[in-house]
Write a protein that holds these residues in place. Sequence first.
Motif, mmCIF file in Angstrom:
data_model
loop_
_atom_site.group_PDB
_atom_site.id
_atom_site.type_symbol
_atom_site.label_atom_id
_atom_site.label_comp_id
_atom_site.label_asym_id
_atom_site.label_seq_id
_atom_site.Cartn_x
_atom_site.Cartn_y
_atom_site.Cartn_z
ATOM 1 N N THR A 61 57.397 -45.073 -7.725
ATOM 2 C CA THR A 61 58.431 -46.060 -7.391
ATOM 3 C C THR A 61 59.836 -45.473 -7.545
ATOM 4 O OG1 THR A 61 58.471 -46.971 -9.640
ATOM 5 C CG2 THR A 61 56.954 -47.991 -8.078
ATOM 6 N N GLU A 62 59.999 -44.525 -8.470
ATOM 7 C CA GLU A 62 61.319 -43.912 -8.669
ATOM 8 C C GLU A 62 61.818 -43.213 -7.410
ATOM 9 O OE1 GLU A 62 61.155 -41.286 -11.995
ATOM 10 O OE2 GLU A 62 60.842 -42.905 -13.468
ATOM 11 N N ARG A 63 60.901 -42.688 -6.611
ATOM 12 C CA ARG A 63 61.305 -41.970 -5.394
ATOM 13 C C ARG A 63 61.852 -42.905 -4.323
ATOM 14 N NH1 ARG A 63 57.130 -36.851 -4.961
ATOM 15 N NH2 ARG A 63 57.111 -36.502 -7.214
ATOM 16 N N LEU A 64 61.605 -44.196 -4.499
ATOM 17 C CA LEU A 64 62.066 -45.156 -3.497
ATOM 18 C C LEU A 64 63.078 -46.142 -4.065
ATOM 19 C CD1 LEU A 64 58.551 -45.684 -1.932
ATOM 20 C CD2 LEU A 64 60.488 -44.659 -0.765
ATOM 21 N N TRP A 65 63.531 -45.920 -5.283
ATOM 22 C CA TRP A 65 64.543 -46.788 -5.887
ATOM 23 C C TRP A 65 65.779 -46.869 -4.999
ATOM 24 C CZ3 TRP A 65 64.641 -45.131 -11.772
ATOM 25 C CH2 TRP A 65 63.608 -45.803 -12.434
ATOM 26 N N GLY A 66 66.239 -48.087 -4.767
ATOM 27 C CA GLY A 66 67.439 -48.289 -3.973
ATOM 28 C C GLY A 66 67.240 -48.111 -2.489
ATOM 29 N N ARG A 67 66.023 -47.805 -2.069
ATOM 30 C CA ARG A 67 65.762 -47.565 -0.647
ATOM 31 C C ARG A 67 64.905 -48.665 -0.024
ATOM 32 N NH1 ARG A 67 63.534 -41.588 -1.500
ATOM 33 N NH2 ARG A 67 62.977 -41.701 0.709
ATOM 34 N N LEU A 68 64.033 -49.280 -0.828
ATOM 35 C CA LEU A 68 63.157 -50.346 -0.359
ATOM 36 C C LEU A 68 62.913 -51.331 -1.486
ATOM 37 C CD1 LEU A 68 60.215 -48.596 1.551
ATOM 38 C CD2 LEU A 68 61.982 -50.008 2.567
ATOM 39 N N GLU A 69 62.648 -52.574 -1.125
ATOM 40 C CA GLU A 69 62.263 -53.561 -2.128
ATOM 41 C C GLU A 69 60.741 -53.524 -2.277
ATOM 42 O OE1 GLU A 69 62.554 -58.361 -3.049
ATOM 43 O OE2 GLU A 69 63.761 -57.474 -1.448
ATOM 44 N N LEU A 201 50.713 -50.752 1.685
ATOM 45 C CA LEU A 201 50.914 -49.667 2.653
ATOM 46 C C LEU A 201 50.361 -48.380 2.051
ATOM 47 C CD1 LEU A 201 52.297 -48.571 5.287
ATOM 48 C CD2 LEU A 201 54.365 -48.252 3.900
ATOM 49 N N VAL A 202 49.509 -47.653 2.795
ATOM 50 C CA VAL A 202 48.834 -46.500 2.202
ATOM 51 C C VAL A 202 48.970 -45.244 3.054
ATOM 52 C CG1 VAL A 202 47.184 -48.045 1.080
ATOM 53 C CG2 VAL A 202 46.548 -46.963 3.225
ATOM 54 N N ASP A 203 49.008 -44.102 2.350
ATOM 55 C CA ASP A 203 49.072 -42.789 2.995
ATOM 56 C C ASP A 203 48.316 -41.793 2.134
ATOM 57 O OD1 ASP A 203 49.707 -40.989 4.960
ATOM 58 O OD2 ASP A 203 51.845 -40.874 4.510
ATOM 59 N N ASP A 204 48.192 -40.564 2.629
ATOM 60 C CA ASP A 204 47.438 -39.576 1.864
ATOM 61 C C ASP A 204 48.267 -38.936 0.757
ATOM 62 O OD1 ASP A 204 48.997 -38.285 3.766
ATOM 63 O OD2 ASP A 204 47.479 -36.805 4.314
ATOM 64 N N VAL A 205 49.462 -38.392 1.080
ATOM 65 C CA VAL A 205 50.264 -37.680 0.090
ATOM 66 C C VAL A 205 51.693 -38.204 0.091
ATOM 67 C CG1 VAL A 205 51.077 -35.428 -0.711
ATOM 68 C CG2 VAL A 205 48.900 -35.603 0.470
ATOM 69 N N VAL A 206 52.266 -38.340 -1.101
ATOM 70 C CA VAL A 206 53.674 -38.692 -1.260
ATOM 71 C C VAL A 206 54.433 -37.444 -1.680
ATOM 72 C CG1 VAL A 206 55.339 -40.189 -2.396
ATOM 73 C CG2 VAL A 206 52.981 -40.943 -2.125
ATOM 74 N N THR A 207 55.473 -37.108 -0.932
ATOM 75 C CA THR A 207 56.364 -36.024 -1.344
ATOM 76 C C THR A 207 57.733 -36.639 -1.633
ATOM 77 O OG1 THR A 207 56.618 -35.514 1.012
ATOM 78 C CG2 THR A 207 55.116 -34.128 -0.263
ATOM 79 N N THR A 208 58.600 -36.689 -0.627
ATOM 80 C CA THR A 208 59.884 -37.363 -0.829
ATOM 81 C C THR A 208 59.777 -38.866 -0.653
ATOM 82 O OG1 THR A 208 60.542 -37.182 1.497
ATOM 83 C CG2 THR A 208 61.090 -35.333 0.044
ATOM 84 N N GLY A 209 58.736 -39.327 0.030
ATOM 85 C CA GLY A 209 58.593 -40.754 0.319
ATOM 86 C C GLY A 209 59.243 -41.170 1.619
ATOM 87 N N ALA A 210 59.727 -40.205 2.418
ATOM 88 C CA ALA A 210 60.455 -40.542 3.644
ATOM 89 C C ALA A 210 59.584 -41.291 4.652
ATOM 90 C CB ALA A 210 61.022 -39.274 4.281
ATOM 91 N N THR A 211 58.341 -40.853 4.836
ATOM 92 C CA THR A 211 57.457 -41.517 5.798
ATOM 93 C C THR A 211 57.128 -42.934 5.350
ATOM 94 O OG1 THR A 211 56.491 -39.420 6.510
ATOM 95 C CG2 THR A 211 55.213 -41.414 6.942
#
Length: 236
Positions: A61-69, A201-211
Motif C-alpha cells: 500500500t505504501e507504493r500507492l500512497w497518495g496515488r489511489l484510494e 484488482l489482481v496482477d502477477d508482480v508489483v514493482t513500482t505499482g504503475a500498472t
Amino acid sequence: MSVPLQSLPPWLDDLLGLFYPNLCYACDRNLPSGQSDPICLTCRYKLPQTDHHLHLDNAFTERLWGRLELQTAAAFFQFVKDGRAQRLLYHLKYNGKQEVGRYIGKWYGEVLRSVPVYQSVEAIVPVPLHPRKEKMRGYNQADWFAKGLGESMDRPVVQALRRVVFTQTQTRMTRAERQGNVSQAFEPVAGVDLSGRHVLLVDDVVTTGATLEACGAELLRYSNLELSMAAIAIAD
C-alpha cells in the motif's frame, strides 16, 4: 487396450519419470511420484511469504500512497532475484504453465478469505494484457491467478478492463517511465457495472505499482467502488 496411469506399477512410473520428469516449478527438483501439486512441500514452506494481509497498511500500500484510494493491498510472496518466487513466475509467464497461477491463487485465496477486509470483496478483476500480447503468449497470467482466487474465495472473476495500448516491456524502466508507459493504456469494458462493489484488482508482480495504479484509476470511475489489490509477488 489402454491402461490407466494410476494403475501403472511403481517401477514403470519411476521409469517414465526419467524421460518425462515431474518437477517442482519453484526449485526444479523432482516431485514425489504421484504428486499432482506443482510445488513441493519444501518450497511451500520456504517460499518467502509476506504478512501484508495482516496489516491494512504495508509495503504494498505504501507504493500507492497518495496515488489511489485503497482499502488495502497484499502480495503473497517477496520477489527475490533467482529465488523460488521468481522461478514460479517465470514458469507462469514464459513456460506456458498456467496451472501455477491457478494453484497459487487457490492457496492465497485460502489465506485471504479468513481476513475480514477481504471477506467483503464482491468481484475479482485481473489486470488485462493487450490482445496482441495475449495472442503471442496464449493466455493472460493474471487471469489464472484470478481464477484460483475466485475458486477458494467463492467470488466471480470479472473481465472489467481492457488494454487498448500495446506498451513496451517495463522490466528496465524507472518509475516515471513506467507511469508514462501505461498512462491511458486501459479502459473499462462496455456493459460491465461495478458501482458500489468492493473489487479486488489482481496482477502477477508489483514493482513500482504503475500498472495497478493505471488500472485502479479506471475502476474508480465507477460510482462508490471500493478498491483492494492482490498480487503473487512484490519486488524491492
